[in-house]
Design an enzyme around this catalytic site. Structure first.
Site, PDB file in Angstrom:
ATOM      1  N   ASP A  22       0.989  -1.224   0.341  1.00  0.00           N
ATOM      2  CA  ASP A  22       0.391  -0.099  -0.005  1.00  0.00           C
ATOM      3  C   ASP A  22       0.972   1.256   0.299  1.00  0.00           C
ATOM      4  OD1 ASP A  22      -2.375   1.463   0.464  1.00  0.00           O
ATOM      5  OD2 ASP A  22      -2.997   1.089   2.187  1.00  0.00           O
ATOM      6  N   ARG A  35      -0.827   9.663 -10.253  1.00  0.00           N
ATOM      7  CA  ARG A  35      -0.428   8.534  -9.430  1.00  0.00           C
ATOM      8  C   ARG A  35       0.327   7.265  -9.830  1.00  0.00           C
ATOM      9  NH1 ARG A  35      -4.302   7.569  -5.555  1.00  0.00           N
ATOM     10  NH2 ARG A  35      -4.117   4.778  -5.281  1.00  0.00           N
ATOM     11  N   HIS A  39       2.309   3.915  -9.236  1.00  0.00           N
ATOM     12  CA  HIS A  39       2.380   2.401  -9.876  1.00  0.00           C
ATOM     13  C   HIS A  39       3.680   1.940 -10.139  1.00  0.00           C
ATOM     14  CE1 HIS A  39      -1.777   2.369  -8.000  1.00  0.00           C
ATOM     15  NE2 HIS A  39      -2.598   2.639  -8.464  1.00  0.00           N
ATOM     16  N   TRP A  71     -11.631  -2.211  -8.107  1.00  0.00           N
ATOM     17  CA  TRP A  71     -13.062  -1.966  -8.753  1.00  0.00           C
ATOM     18  C   TRP A  71     -12.806  -0.779  -9.371  1.00  0.00           C
ATOM     19  CZ3 TRP A  71     -11.710  -4.812 -13.526  1.00  0.00           C
ATOM     20  CH2 TRP A  71     -11.420  -5.850 -13.288  1.00  0.00           C
ATOM     21  N   ARG A  73     -12.154   2.186  -8.142  1.00  0.00           N
ATOM     22  CA  ARG A  73     -11.337   3.095  -8.496  1.00  0.00           C
ATOM     23  C   ARG A  73     -11.988   4.124 -10.001  1.00  0.00           C
ATOM     24  NH1 ARG A  73      -5.190   2.352  -6.131  1.00  0.00           N
ATOM     25  NH2 ARG A  73      -6.496   2.254  -3.728  1.00  0.00           N
ATOM     26  N   LEU A 133      11.093 -20.449  -5.152  1.00  0.00           N
ATOM     27  CA  LEU A 133      10.112 -19.713  -4.401  1.00  0.00           C
ATOM     28  C   LEU A 133       8.919 -19.513  -5.392  1.00  0.00           C
ATOM     29  CD1 LEU A 133       8.909 -17.773  -2.896  1.00  0.00           C
ATOM     30  CD2 LEU A 133       9.274 -15.966  -4.587  1.00  0.00           C
ATOM     31  N   ARG A 190       2.023  -5.052   5.965  1.00  0.00           N
ATOM     32  CA  ARG A 190       1.250  -4.216   4.934  1.00  0.00           C
ATOM     33  C   ARG A 190       2.132  -3.030   5.120  1.00  0.00           C
ATOM     34  NH1 ARG A 190      -5.517  -2.731   4.708  1.00  0.00           N
ATOM     35  NH2 ARG A 190      -5.119  -0.553   3.163  1.00  0.00           N
TER      36      ARG A 190
HETATM   37  C1  FPP Z   1      -1.460  -0.047  -3.636  1.00  0.00           C
HETATM   38  O1  FPP Z   1      -1.352   1.695  -3.358  1.00  0.00           O
HETATM   39  C2  FPP Z   1      -1.187  -0.883  -4.646  1.00  0.00           C
HETATM   40  C3  FPP Z   1      -2.253  -0.455  -4.715  1.00  0.00           C
HETATM   41  C4  FPP Z   1      -3.631  -0.695  -6.086  1.00  0.00           C
HETATM   42  C5  FPP Z   1      -1.780  -2.243  -5.715  1.00  0.00           C
HETATM   43  C6  FPP Z   1      -0.607  -2.138  -7.440  1.00  0.00           C
HETATM   44  C7  FPP Z   1       0.312  -2.612  -6.539  1.00  0.00           C
HETATM   45  C8  FPP Z   1       0.995  -2.604  -7.558  1.00  0.00           C
HETATM   46  C9  FPP Z   1       1.194  -1.468  -9.189  1.00  0.00           C
HETATM   47  C10 FPP Z   1       2.400  -2.884  -7.221  1.00  0.00           C
HETATM   48  C11 FPP Z   1       2.765  -4.247  -8.562  1.00  0.00           C
HETATM   49  C12 FPP Z   1       2.340  -5.595  -8.187  1.00  0.00           C
HETATM   50  C13 FPP Z   1       2.781  -6.325  -9.547  1.00  0.00           C
HETATM   51  C14 FPP Z   1       1.795  -7.544  -9.214  1.00  0.00           C
HETATM   52  C15 FPP Z   1       3.087  -6.669 -10.260  1.00  0.00           C
HETATM   53  P1  FPP Z   1      -2.396   2.610  -3.635  1.00  0.00           P
HETATM   54  O2  FPP Z   1      -2.973   3.345  -4.867  1.00  0.00           O
HETATM   55  O3  FPP Z   1      -3.816   2.241  -2.610  1.00  0.00           O
HETATM   56  O4  FPP Z   1      -1.568   3.723  -2.733  1.00  0.00           O
HETATM   57  P2  FPP Z   1      -2.596   4.948  -2.185  1.00  0.00           P
HETATM   58  O5  FPP Z   1      -2.790   4.287  -1.014  1.00  0.00           O
HETATM   59  O6  FPP Z   1      -1.265   5.362  -1.147  1.00  0.00           O
HETATM   60  O7  FPP Z   1      -3.696   5.115  -2.534  1.00  0.00           O
END
Ligand code: FPP
Length: 255
Positions: A22, A35, A39, A71, A73, A133, A190
């Site tokens: 997160d 944003r 990511h 979903w 978002r 793994l 987390r």
């Molecule tokens: C949280 O950040 C992350 C996610 C919604 C998941 C996306 C994860 C990644 C892109 C990492 C890579 C994953 C893979 C499988 C390659 P947030 O947007 O919730 O952050 P915020 O709480 O600061 O808004």
């Protein structure tokens, strides 16, 4: 559960680590960036942590990439995440395969773009025989969804006369739920400061040690991971027993 799993002093490295990654959005915001750059940086952090788990001989890593609630978002962010997952898989799959990593996906991915669904099946099939793994990517996943699916599967078996309802036990649920066959997570991490499980592995986390850090996911590097592993190594895991019982076990080697 094996006796060796009782106490960390016997086994200081978790066999299975589960992570809610997160803080990507806030990381970007702090840098006045959009944003999506958070990511993208999050993907890099993920790559490093997967590599580190493999290097340290951790047996299993489960990461929450996209929850059933994600979903909700904005569509543009969802689309971008789907594209990022696809690109990351395209870019990393052969290296992960070469490193003997077995990739599995848990969750309902039926609404994902078709190209991504195909890549997900391909990644799972290609790495199915790998013995290193165990990397599980939770995508379209929700802990309650997982429990419902398990109950449904059991009901089907009852209807087919394969099991008697009186024989349904915790083990029956565990056998039908996601990650069955992999030891339950020892350590849950987390990042990003929130102290919630957010519908992650509800059934599987019952005796997992929980670790929360304010570090935002893109900044979660090997030294931050080390800190989490160190914190885990000094936890006393009692699994419902008393501290005294556990100390006796430590001294005598048995309970
Ligand atoms: C949280 O950040 C992350 C996610 C919604 C998941 C996306 C994860 C990644 C892109 C990492 C890579 C994953 C893979 C499988 C390659 P947030 O947007 O919730 O952050 P915020 O709480 O600061 O808004």
């Amino acid at each position: 559960m094996s006796e060796a799993a009782f106490i960390n002093s016997e086994n200081t490295l978790p066999r299975h680590v589960a992570i809610i990654m997160d803080g990507n959005g806030r990381w970007a915001q702090q840098k006045n960036k959009p944003r999506h750059s958070g990511h993208k940086a999050g993907v890099e952090a993920t790559r490093n942590i997967i590599q580190e788990c493999a290097r340290r001989g951790i047996e299993a890593l489960t990461i929450f990439a996209f929850s059933s609630e994600n979903w909700k978002r904005p569509k543009s962010e969802v689309n971008l995440l789907m594209e990022l997952f696809l690109t990351a898989l395209q870019r990393e799959l052969s290296k992960l395969h070469k490193n003997n990593v077995r990739i599995r996906f848990i969750g309902n991915t039926s609404s994902f773009p078709e190209k991504l669904q195909k890549k997900i099946s391909h990644a799972s099939d290609q790495t199915a025989g790998n013995t290193g793994l165990n990397l599980t990517i939770a995508a379209g996943y929700g802990g309650r969804w997982d429990i419902v699916e398990s109950v449904r599967a059991i009901v089907d078996e009852v209807k087919a006369g394969k099991i008697d309802p009186n024989d349904i036990t915790e083990e029956s649920i565990s056998a039908h739920i996601c990650l069955s066959g992999i030891p339950e997570p020892d350590l849950f991490i987390r990042t990003g400061g929130e102290k919630r499980i957010s519908n992650f592995l509800l059934w599987q986390l019952v005796y997992t040690e929980l670790y929360f850090t304010d570090i935002l996911w893109p900044d979660f590097d090997v030294s931050a991971f080390d800190q989490a592993l160190n914190a885990f190594s000094v936890r006393q895991r009692r699994f419902g027993r008393t501290a005294e019982q556990i100390e006796t076990k430590l001294n005598n080697g048995r309970l």
